[in-house]
Design a protein around this motif. Structure first.
Motif, PDB file in Angstrom:
ATOM      1  N   THR A  25       1.037  -1.215  -0.027  1.00  0.00           N
ATOM      2  CA  THR A  25       0.108  -0.089   0.091  1.00  0.00           C
ATOM      3  C   THR A  25       0.914   1.155   0.104  1.00  0.00           C
ATOM      4  OG1 THR A  25      -1.739  -1.032   0.867  1.00  0.00           O
ATOM      5  CG2 THR A  25      -1.880   1.169   1.050  1.00  0.00           C
ATOM      6  N   PRO A  26       1.573   1.307   0.866  1.00  0.00           N
ATOM      7  CA  PRO A  26       2.555   2.771   0.836  1.00  0.00           C
ATOM      8  C   PRO A  26       3.506   2.662  -0.399  1.00  0.00           C
ATOM      9  CG  PRO A  26       2.908   1.684   2.879  1.00  0.00           C
ATOM     10  CD  PRO A  26       2.105   0.658   2.062  1.00  0.00           C
ATOM     11  N   ASP A  27       3.921   1.777  -0.715  1.00  0.00           N
ATOM     12  CA  ASP A  27       4.642   1.733  -2.030  1.00  0.00           C
ATOM     13  C   ASP A  27       3.544   1.865  -3.418  1.00  0.00           C
ATOM     14  OD1 ASP A  27       7.045   1.119  -0.823  1.00  0.00           O
ATOM     15  OD2 ASP A  27       6.938  -0.975  -1.393  1.00  0.00           O
ATOM     16  N   ALA A  28       2.537   1.613  -3.379  1.00  0.00           N
ATOM     17  CA  ALA A  28       1.649   1.947  -4.316  1.00  0.00           C
ATOM     18  C   ALA A  28       1.275   3.434  -4.336  1.00  0.00           C
ATOM     19  CB  ALA A  28       0.470   0.959  -4.345  1.00  0.00           C
ATOM     20  N   VAL A  29       0.863   3.802  -3.229  1.00  0.00           N
ATOM     21  CA  VAL A  29       0.549   5.314  -3.113  1.00  0.00           C
ATOM     22  C   VAL A  29       1.769   6.164  -3.485  1.00  0.00           C
ATOM     23  CG1 VAL A  29       0.071   7.017  -1.619  1.00  0.00           C
ATOM     24  CG2 VAL A  29      -1.226   4.765  -1.162  1.00  0.00           C
ATOM     25  N   ALA A  30       3.120   5.666  -3.188  1.00  0.00           N
ATOM     26  CA  ALA A  30       4.212   6.525  -3.446  1.00  0.00           C
ATOM     27  C   ALA A  30       4.319   6.556  -5.066  1.00  0.00           C
ATOM     28  CB  ALA A  30       5.258   5.903  -2.701  1.00  0.00           C
ATOM     29  N   ASP A  31       4.090   5.535  -5.672  1.00  0.00           N
ATOM     30  CA  ASP A  31       4.230   5.333  -7.013  1.00  0.00           C
ATOM     31  C   ASP A  31       3.032   6.179  -7.822  1.00  0.00           C
ATOM     32  OD1 ASP A  31       6.104   3.594  -6.990  1.00  0.00           O
ATOM     33  OD2 ASP A  31       5.206   1.936  -7.158  1.00  0.00           O
ATOM     34  N   LEU A  32       1.987   6.271  -7.137  1.00  0.00           N
ATOM     35  CA  LEU A  32       1.035   6.903  -7.804  1.00  0.00           C
ATOM     36  C   LEU A  32       1.549   8.512  -7.773  1.00  0.00           C
ATOM     37  CD1 LEU A  32      -2.420   5.547  -6.437  1.00  0.00           C
ATOM     38  CD2 LEU A  32      -1.700   5.405  -9.053  1.00  0.00           C
ATOM     39  N   LEU A  33       1.844   9.102  -6.775  1.00  0.00           N
ATOM     40  CA  LEU A  33       2.488  10.365  -6.403  1.00  0.00           C
ATOM     41  C   LEU A  33       3.595  10.536  -7.442  1.00  0.00           C
ATOM     42  CD1 LEU A  33       2.356  10.453  -2.446  1.00  0.00           C
ATOM     43  CD2 LEU A  33       0.555  11.611  -4.229  1.00  0.00           C
ATOM     44  N   ARG A  34       4.266   9.854  -7.642  1.00  0.00           N
ATOM     45  CA  ARG A  34       5.547  10.075  -8.381  1.00  0.00           C
ATOM     46  C   ARG A  34       5.469  10.221  -9.836  1.00  0.00           C
ATOM     47  NH1 ARG A  34       8.127   5.506  -5.705  1.00  0.00           N
ATOM     48  NH2 ARG A  34       8.988   6.138  -3.674  1.00  0.00           N
ATOM     49  N   VAL A  35       4.060   9.380 -10.233  1.00  0.00           N
ATOM     50  CA  VAL A  35       3.607   9.406 -11.685  1.00  0.00           C
ATOM     51  C   VAL A  35       3.423  10.768 -12.133  1.00  0.00           C
ATOM     52  CG1 VAL A  35       1.878   8.873 -13.169  1.00  0.00           C
ATOM     53  CG2 VAL A  35       3.032   7.072 -11.998  1.00  0.00           C
ATOM     54  N   ASN A  36       2.943  11.608 -11.189  1.00  0.00           N
ATOM     55  CA  ASN A  36       2.271  12.979 -11.748  1.00  0.00           C
ATOM     56  C   ASN A  36       3.283  13.961 -10.965  1.00  0.00           C
ATOM     57  OD1 ASN A  36       0.147  12.342 -13.064  1.00  0.00           O
ATOM     58  ND2 ASN A  36      -0.728  11.675 -11.190  1.00  0.00           N
TER      59      ASN A  36
END
Length: 85
Positions: A25-36
């Motif tokens: 979960t934290p990794d997925a959220v971090a990845d979503l933030l990094r995309v944008n």
């Protein structure tokens, strides 16, 4: 930020409530933030379509729920420790 959180939680992972210590979960959220966002954390200006925005909001709800559970867990531990001392 997420790396620091993971580093601090890892030694106590087995003592955390079920589902709270999920690394995904934290990794997925971090990845979503990094995309944008760029390296400085500023928005890239990329267009976010409706489906992507919906997924971001769904992930945020799950992540915030886990953070709330984690906060409650640590508050209970602190209260137990304070009352025992």
């Amino acid at each position: 930020m997420f790396e620091e959180l993971r580093k601090r939680l890892e030694p106590m992972r087995r003592d955390l409530p079920e589902g709270v210590a999920d690394v995904l979960t934290p990794d997925a959220v971090a990845d979503l933030l990094r995309v944008n966002r760029n390296e400085a954390g500023h928005l890239t200006g990329l267009h976010v379509d409706r489906d992507t925005a919906r997924i971001h909001l769904q992930m945020a709800a799950v992540y915030l729920g886990k953070l709330t559970s984690l906060t409650q867990h640590f508050r209970c531990q602190q209260a137990d420790h304070t009352s025992a001392g």
